[in-house]
Enzyme design. Sequence first.
Site, PDB file in Angstrom:
ATOM      1  CG  HIS A 101      48.133  89.924  20.137  1.00  0.00           C
ATOM      2  ND1 HIS A 101      47.509  91.049  19.641  1.00  0.00           N
ATOM      3  CD2 HIS A 101      48.119  90.072  21.486  1.00  0.00           C
ATOM      4  CE1 HIS A 101      47.139  91.827  20.632  1.00  0.00           C
ATOM      5  NE2 HIS A 101      47.495  91.262  21.780  1.00  0.00           N
ATOM      6  CG  ASP A 103      47.064  89.461  25.712  1.00  0.00           C
ATOM      7  OD1 ASP A 103      47.518  90.045  24.697  1.00  0.00           O
ATOM      8  OD2 ASP A 103      46.079  89.877  26.350  1.00  0.00           O
ATOM      9  CG  HIS A 252      43.172  90.214  21.879  1.00  0.00           C
ATOM     10  ND1 HIS A 252      43.729  89.092  22.444  1.00  0.00           N
ATOM     11  CD2 HIS A 252      43.928  91.255  22.312  1.00  0.00           C
ATOM     12  CE1 HIS A 252      44.760  89.439  23.189  1.00  0.00           C
ATOM     13  NE2 HIS A 252      44.916  90.754  23.130  1.00  0.00           N
ATOM     14  NE  ARG A 268      48.208  94.032  29.327  1.00  0.00           N
ATOM     15  CZ  ARG A 268      49.122  93.812  28.383  1.00  0.00           C
ATOM     16  NH1 ARG A 268      48.733  93.597  27.132  1.00  0.00           N
ATOM     17  NH2 ARG A 268      50.399  93.839  28.661  1.00  0.00           N
TER      18      ARG A 268
HETATM   19 FE   LIG Z   1      46.775  91.829  23.698  1.00  0.00          FE
END
Ligand SMILES: [Fe+2]
Length: 277
Positions: A101, A103, A252, A268
């Site tokens: 995918h 993000d 990724h 993140r």
């Molecule tokens: Fe991701």
Amino acid sequence: MEVSAMTDHTGAEVRGIDLTRPVSDEVKGILNRTFVAHGVLVIREQSLAPHQVLGAVELFGRVFLQHNTRFALPECPQIHYLSNQDRFPDGRRYIPGEGWHTDHSNDARPPKATALHAVTLPDSGGDTQFANMAAAYAALSAPMRDRIVGLVAVHVYQSSHSARKLMTLSEANKERVPNAVLHPVVRTHPDSGRKSIYINPIRIEAILGMDHKEALPLLHELLEHATAERFQYRHRWQPGDLVIWDNRCLLHKANGDYDMEQTRYLFRVMLEGDVPR
Ligand SMILES: [Fe+2]
């Protein structure tokens, strides 16, 4: 500071810098150019508290507010955590990031970059794989390029075609997250000028003006092509890694291939991007 390429197409390793200390404009420029040239920056041996993670990632842009605030750190909500210790309401373990995918492509202006800082890692496994969508585009046949140029995809929070289910959004989060957005299937990188395939099996619901019977096999064929091993950099995490990657030209995925009794926990942060064109 030393910079070395990880593969001939994707990934650069950076050593000899401490991001808890001020960074000169010259070094900031080198880091940003290396990020654009290599797609993934692996900055080794950092030990960053949440506010220092923000400071480090802001060298590359402005922080983007992530969609599902259930994962926000209470003391620093611009940072979310990834953890293999989370579970769905029915008790199944939730492994964030499995499946290829890019993000938050269901945003009108998807984040240009995502950064992860390793806090706790399993003894082995849990690699993050990256696939270079610019290299994959360059390797497409001319008929396939002609077929996909000009196509527009409908991106939603959770594609009904996706095998991977996401954690549901709270009502408050749903108000911030669009129902659907349109993005081109081929986009041009605003900094490098390179064209990339821009697809996302978790988010794409449809291709405009195309029957599912045609669109789904086409997306599958593109994904198979684009995630071939020759376009990949596989990141093996080390304690202290700060990894930042370019969502505009990479797919990724995480790997849930390790001992789930061991904790895997990372911070993140995402950075604001522009409208894909
Ligand atoms: Fe991701």
